[in-house]
Design a protein around this motif. Sequence first.
Motif, PDB file in Angstrom:
ATOM      1  N   GLU A   1       0.962  -1.184   0.062  1.00 50.38           N
ATOM      2  CA  GLU A   1       0.020  -0.102   0.139  1.00 50.38           C
ATOM      3  C   GLU A   1       0.877   1.336  -0.129  1.00 50.38           C
ATOM      4  O   GLU A   1       0.455   2.263  -0.511  1.00 50.38           O
ATOM      5  N   ASN A   2       1.930   1.186   0.496  1.00 59.12           N
ATOM      6  CA  ASN A   2       3.017   2.367   0.728  1.00 59.12           C
ATOM      7  C   ASN A   2       4.190   2.182  -0.181  1.00 59.12           C
ATOM      8  O   ASN A   2       5.137   3.075  -0.192  1.00 59.12           O
ATOM      9  N   ASN A   3       4.187   1.123  -0.984  1.00 56.75           N
ATOM     10  CA  ASN A   3       5.528   1.167  -2.040  1.00 56.75           C
ATOM     11  C   ASN A   3       6.727   1.294  -1.281  1.00 56.75           C
ATOM     12  O   ASN A   3       7.606   1.968  -1.600  1.00 56.75           O
TER      13      ASN A   3
ATOM     14  N   ILE B   1       0.420   1.777  12.376  1.00 59.28           N
ATOM     15  CA  ILE B   1       0.221   1.761  10.812  1.00 59.28           C
ATOM     16  C   ILE B   1      -0.024   3.266  10.666  1.00 59.28           C
ATOM     17  O   ILE B   1       0.328   4.068   9.527  1.00 59.28           O
ATOM     18  N   LYS B   2      -1.131   4.012  11.216  1.00 56.80           N
ATOM     19  CA  LYS B   2      -1.116   5.353  10.810  1.00 56.80           C
ATOM     20  C   LYS B   2      -0.227   6.266  10.858  1.00 56.80           C
ATOM     21  O   LYS B   2      -0.108   7.146  10.019  1.00 56.80           O
TER      22      LYS B   2
ATOM     23  N   GLN C   1       2.221   5.628   8.102  1.00 58.15           N
ATOM     24  CA  GLN C   1       1.816   6.180   7.106  1.00 58.15           C
ATOM     25  C   GLN C   1       2.145   7.476   6.846  1.00 58.15           C
ATOM     26  O   GLN C   1       2.293   8.277   5.802  1.00 58.15           O
ATOM     27  N   LYS C   2       1.486   8.230   7.900  1.00 60.14           N
ATOM     28  CA  LYS C   2       1.492   9.843   8.035  1.00 60.14           C
ATOM     29  C   LYS C   2       3.191  10.407   7.851  1.00 60.14           C
ATOM     30  O   LYS C   2       3.272  11.318   6.895  1.00 60.14           O
ATOM     31  N   GLY C   3       3.871   9.717   8.289  1.00 57.99           N
ATOM     32  CA  GLY C   3       5.343   9.863   8.381  1.00 57.99           C
ATOM     33  C   GLY C   3       5.871   9.904   6.973  1.00 57.99           C
ATOM     34  O   GLY C   3       6.892  10.593   6.703  1.00 57.99           O
ATOM     35  N   ILE C   4       5.729   8.766   6.191  1.00 59.56           N
ATOM     36  CA  ILE C   4       6.189   8.359   5.042  1.00 59.56           C
ATOM     37  C   ILE C   4       5.713   8.969   3.808  1.00 59.56           C
ATOM     38  O   ILE C   4       6.277   9.072   2.682  1.00 59.56           O
TER      39      ILE C   4
END
Length: 193
Positions: free
Chosen positions: A29-31, A156-157, A160-163
């Motif tokens: 989902e975040n490659n 996970i949240k 995700q926000k970090g990257i």
Amino acid sequence: MTAYSFDRLVVCDSAAIAQLLIANNFHFENNCAILSITGYPQSIFDITMQMLRRNPDLKVYALHDCNSQGIGLIHNLRTNANWFLNSNIVIIDIGLTPRQIIATKRGIFIQSSPESAQVAKQLPEEVRQSLSAEELAWLESGKFVELESCTPQRIIKVLQKGITGNLNLESDDSSLLLVGDTGNDMYIVQSFG
């Protein structure tokens, strides 16, 4: 396949957190590639590192417990030949850090052990210099917080926000604070200009 490379790598300080992220398809989902500092997953670790080292635009995100080993993760990544020794790769600390835990005040399960206190007193000087006196005192008192004390969804949240670029973590590696407030997740960006 070895000609391909990810632009991002998440390095966890434990295989358990790496497993959690992989099991939840975070990498798809975040490659991004997901590895642990312990070399998990062993079956693809070496080939993944070969691919990643060829990418001069690689960004590495360090996700770790708030303990001495976790705080030393970035130092380990920069000084270990198995990782990024003598490299200009950007390494960004996603946390957890003592600064975040101290600022939170509640909603975090803080543990303590004499072993943790002993390890904190042996932190490399480069790592010690990056911490405030309050953070060093917190670690040297034996306190620590494990990422596993947070829900998988919260981990996970935050990652995700970090990257994904929603935060400018490169200029402020401590900008994302976890705050527990009666079961609701809230993310606070700390910015001073």
